[in-house]
Design a protein around this motif. Structure first.
Motif, PDB file in Angstrom:
ATOM      1  N   LEU A 164       0.829  -1.202   0.000  1.00 25.39           N
ATOM      2  CA  LEU A 164       0.000   0.000   0.000  1.00 25.39           C
ATOM      3  C   LEU A 164       0.867   1.256   0.000  1.00 25.39           C
ATOM      4  O   LEU A 164       0.544   2.232  -0.678  1.00 25.39           O
ATOM      5  N   GLU A 165       1.953   1.226   0.741  1.00 26.21           N
ATOM      6  CA  GLU A 165       2.850   2.389   0.771  1.00 26.21           C
ATOM      7  C   GLU A 165       3.441   2.656  -0.614  1.00 26.21           C
ATOM      8  O   GLU A 165       3.445   3.789  -1.086  1.00 26.21           O
ATOM      9  N   ARG A 166       3.921   1.631  -1.280  1.00 26.86           N
ATOM     10  CA  ARG A 166       4.463   1.800  -2.638  1.00 26.86           C
ATOM     11  C   ARG A 166       3.385   2.321  -3.590  1.00 26.86           C
ATOM     12  O   ARG A 166       3.644   3.198  -4.421  1.00 26.86           O
ATOM     13  N   SER A 167       2.180   1.802  -3.440  1.00 25.92           N
ATOM     14  CA  SER A 167       1.074   2.238  -4.298  1.00 25.92           C
ATOM     15  C   SER A 167       0.709   3.699  -4.025  1.00 25.92           C
ATOM     16  O   SER A 167       0.421   4.465  -4.954  1.00 25.92           O
ATOM     17  N   TYR A 168       0.751   4.074  -2.769  1.00 25.96           N
ATOM     18  CA  TYR A 168       0.462   5.467  -2.403  1.00 25.96           C
ATOM     19  C   TYR A 168       1.530   6.393  -2.971  1.00 25.96           C
ATOM     20  O   TYR A 168       1.212   7.446  -3.541  1.00 25.96           O
ATOM     21  N   GLU A 169       2.773   6.006  -2.845  1.00 26.87           N
ATOM     22  CA  GLU A 169       3.862   6.823  -3.382  1.00 26.87           C
ATOM     23  C   GLU A 169       3.709   7.005  -4.889  1.00 26.87           C
ATOM     24  O   GLU A 169       3.927   8.103  -5.419  1.00 26.87           O
ATOM     25  N   GLU A 170       3.309   5.946  -5.583  1.00 29.01           N
ATOM     26  CA  GLU A 170       3.097   6.041  -7.033  1.00 29.01           C
ATOM     27  C   GLU A 170       1.920   6.971  -7.340  1.00 29.01           C
ATOM     28  O   GLU A 170       1.983   7.776  -8.278  1.00 29.01           O
ATOM     29  N   LEU A 171       0.873   6.882  -6.552  1.00 25.15           N
ATOM     30  CA  LEU A 171      -0.297   7.734  -6.742  1.00 25.15           C
ATOM     31  C   LEU A 171       0.061   9.206  -6.510  1.00 25.15           C
ATOM     32  O   LEU A 171      -0.302  10.075  -7.310  1.00 25.15           O
ATOM     33  N   VAL A 172       0.786   9.484  -5.441  1.00 26.42           N
ATOM     34  CA  VAL A 172       1.207  10.854  -5.137  1.00 26.42           C
ATOM     35  C   VAL A 172       2.072  11.388  -6.272  1.00 26.42           C
ATOM     36  O   VAL A 172       1.882  12.524  -6.728  1.00 26.42           O
ATOM     37  N   ALA A 173       2.998  10.574  -6.750  1.00 28.18           N
ATOM     38  CA  ALA A 173       3.881  10.995  -7.841  1.00 28.18           C
ATOM     39  C   ALA A 173       3.082  11.286  -9.104  1.00 28.18           C
ATOM     40  O   ALA A 173       3.326  12.290  -9.782  1.00 28.18           O
ATOM     41  N   PHE A 174       2.128  10.418  -9.434  1.00 32.52           N
ATOM     42  CA  PHE A 174       1.321  10.659 -10.625  1.00 32.52           C
ATOM     43  C   PHE A 174       0.597  11.996 -10.527  1.00 32.52           C
ATOM     44  O   PHE A 174       0.659  12.825 -11.440  1.00 32.52           O
ATOM     45  N   PHE A 175      -0.125  12.225  -9.440  1.00 33.85           N
ATOM     46  CA  PHE A 175      -0.900  13.456  -9.312  1.00 33.85           C
ATOM     47  C   PHE A 175       0.009  14.683  -9.316  1.00 33.85           C
ATOM     48  O   PHE A 175      -0.323  15.699  -9.934  1.00 33.85           O
ATOM     49  N   ALA A 176       1.158  14.597  -8.665  1.00 28.67           N
ATOM     50  CA  ALA A 176       2.093  15.729  -8.649  1.00 28.67           C
ATOM     51  C   ALA A 176       2.608  16.027 -10.050  1.00 28.67           C
ATOM     52  O   ALA A 176       2.619  17.186 -10.484  1.00 28.67           O
ATOM     53  N   GLU A 177       3.031  15.000 -10.768  1.00 27.56           N
ATOM     54  CA  GLU A 177       3.559  15.192 -12.123  1.00 27.56           C
ATOM     55  C   GLU A 177       2.482  15.699 -13.071  1.00 27.56           C
ATOM     56  O   GLU A 177       2.739  16.581 -13.903  1.00 27.56           O
ATOM     57  N   ALA A 178       1.289  15.146 -12.972  1.00 30.80           N
ATOM     58  CA  ALA A 178       0.196  15.591 -13.836  1.00 30.80           C
ATOM     59  C   ALA A 178      -0.154  17.051 -13.535  1.00 30.80           C
ATOM     60  O   ALA A 178      -0.343  17.851 -14.460  1.00 30.80           O
ATOM     61  N   ALA A 179      -0.214  17.412 -12.266  1.00 25.21           N
ATOM     62  CA  ALA A 179      -0.530  18.792 -11.890  1.00 25.21           C
ATOM     63  C   ALA A 179       0.562  19.743 -12.373  1.00 25.21           C
ATOM     64  O   ALA A 179       0.261  20.818 -12.923  1.00 25.21           O
ATOM     65  N   GLU A 180       1.805  19.358 -12.196  1.00 28.65           N
ATOM     66  CA  GLU A 180       2.917  20.206 -12.644  1.00 28.65           C
ATOM     67  C   GLU A 180       2.906  20.394 -14.154  1.00 28.65           C
ATOM     68  O   GLU A 180       3.303  21.442 -14.660  1.00 28.65           O
ATOM     69  N   GLY A 181       2.442  19.394 -14.888  1.00 23.74           N
ATOM     70  CA  GLY A 181       2.377  19.473 -16.340  1.00 23.74           C
ATOM     71  C   GLY A 181       1.113  20.133 -16.858  1.00 23.74           C
ATOM     72  O   GLY A 181       0.935  20.280 -18.072  1.00 23.74           O
ATOM     73  N   GLY A 182       0.198  20.507 -15.954  1.00 27.01           N
ATOM     74  CA  GLY A 182      -1.049  21.131 -16.363  1.00 27.01           C
ATOM     75  C   GLY A 182      -2.033  20.161 -16.998  1.00 27.01           C
ATOM     76  O   GLY A 182      -2.890  20.553 -17.791  1.00 27.01           O
ATOM     77  N   TYR A 183      -1.937  18.897 -16.621  1.00 27.21           N
ATOM     78  CA  TYR A 183      -2.793  17.860 -17.184  1.00 27.21           C
ATOM     79  C   TYR A 183      -4.024  17.593 -16.327  1.00 27.21           C
ATOM     80  O   TYR A 183      -3.994  17.747 -15.108  1.00 27.21           O
ATOM     81  N   GLY A 184      -5.048  17.099 -16.987  1.00 26.87           N
ATOM     82  CA  GLY A 184      -6.149  16.401 -16.356  1.00 26.87           C
ATOM     83  C   GLY A 184      -5.765  14.929 -16.445  1.00 26.87           C
ATOM     84  O   GLY A 184      -4.590  14.595 -16.599  1.00 26.87           O
ATOM     85  N   ALA A 185      -6.761  14.037 -16.378  1.00 26.07           N
ATOM     86  CA  ALA A 185      -6.419  12.613 -16.457  1.00 26.07           C
ATOM     87  C   ALA A 185      -7.599  11.791 -16.942  1.00 26.07           C
ATOM     88  O   ALA A 185      -8.761  12.176 -16.792  1.00 26.07           O
ATOM     89  N   PHE A 186      -7.248  10.661 -17.508  1.00 23.66           N
ATOM     90  CA  PHE A 186      -8.200   9.590 -17.740  1.00 23.66           C
ATOM     91  C   PHE A 186      -7.980   8.584 -16.626  1.00 23.66           C
ATOM     92  O   PHE A 186      -6.833   8.293 -16.257  1.00 23.66           O
ATOM     93  N   MET A 187      -9.058   8.066 -16.078  1.00 26.35           N
ATOM     94  CA  MET A 187      -8.971   7.008 -15.084  1.00 26.35           C
ATOM     95  C   MET A 187      -9.696   5.803 -15.649  1.00 26.35           C
ATOM     96  O   MET A 187     -10.896   5.877 -15.952  1.00 26.35           O
ATOM     97  N   SER A 188      -8.977   4.706 -15.806  1.00 27.80           N
ATOM     98  CA  SER A 188      -9.622   3.478 -16.263  1.00 27.80           C
ATOM     99  C   SER A 188      -9.885   2.590 -15.067  1.00 27.80           C
ATOM    100  O   SER A 188      -9.091   2.507 -14.140  1.00 27.80           O
ATOM    101  N   PHE A 189     -11.035   1.957 -15.102  1.00 30.88           N
ATOM    102  CA  PHE A 189     -11.468   1.045 -14.046  1.00 30.88           C
ATOM    103  C   PHE A 189     -11.752  -0.278 -14.728  1.00 30.88           C
ATOM    104  O   PHE A 189     -12.700  -0.402 -15.503  1.00 30.88           O
ATOM    105  N   SER A 190     -10.894  -1.237 -14.495  1.00 29.69           N
ATOM    106  CA  SER A 190     -11.082  -2.534 -15.154  1.00 29.69           C
ATOM    107  C   SER A 190     -11.474  -3.588 -14.136  1.00 29.69           C
ATOM    108  O   SER A 190     -11.011  -3.587 -13.009  1.00 29.69           O
ATOM    109  N   PHE A 191     -12.354  -4.454 -14.575  1.00 30.47           N
ATOM    110  CA  PHE A 191     -12.792  -5.557 -13.706  1.00 30.47           C
ATOM    111  C   PHE A 191     -13.091  -6.760 -14.539  1.00 30.47           C
ATOM    112  O   PHE A 191     -13.169  -6.723 -15.738  1.00 30.47           O
TER     113      PHE A 191
END
Length: 161
Positions: free
Chosen positions: A134-161
């Motif tokens: 969970l910690e590794r996953s959280y770190e990846e999530l934080v990094a994604f949102f930070a990088e996307a925000a810094e780049g001025g991006y929105g995002a697509f979120m895919s939900f697969s099941f």
């Protein structure tokens, strides 16, 4: 089969087009995730993959206003693709940056998570290993949102099941 969530950054133009033409978005997302030679290969992308429900359990105990299954706007009617605006990404990025992992980890309760059948419901098998995951996953999530925000991006979120 597993249930997972993935994010990939998106321009405002891409999000607008996806909202107006969901079939285009479905094909485009496939290309973004699967093509190594896409015209924007360095755009931010990230999990939380299968850790989404475990992270949601922890995030629900904090001030972070993030609900994986409720935030964003639906693009595909089957509930497998959502768009997140630049403003949403910036807001969540700020909240995640202000929330250290230790604050989430303090709410880790493998017994309760097992009782509530929090996906993927493996918490009792290796509690410490799952907390590390969970910690590794959280770190990846934080990094994604930070990088996307810094780049001025929105995002697509895919939900697969």
């Amino acid at each position: 089969m597993s249930v997972s969530i993935a994010f990939i950054s998106a321009t405002t133009e891409e999000l607008d087009r996806a909202e107006n033409d969901p079939s285009w978005a479905d094909e485009y997302i496939y290309e973004l995730y699967d093509s190594d030679d896409h015209s924007m290969p360095d755009r931010p992308r990230g999990g939380p993959s299968k850790a989404w429900a475990g992270l949601q359990f922890l995030l629900d105990e904090t001030d972070v206003e993030l609900e994986f299954l409720m935030d964003g706007f639906p693009i595909l009617e089957d509930g497998t693709l959502f768009g997140w605006s630049v403003e949403q990404i910036e807001s969540v990025a700020g909240q995640l940056r202000a929330t250290p992992w230790e604050e989430l980890a303090a709410h880790y309760d493998p017994e309760q998570m097992t009782k509530e059948e929090v996906y993927p419901n493996t918490w009792r098998l290796d509690p410490e290993g799952e907390l590390d995951w969970l910690e590794r996953s959280y770190e990846e999530l934080v990094a994604f949102f930070a990088e996307a925000a810094e780049g001025g991006y929105g995002a697509f979120m895919s939900f697969s099941f």
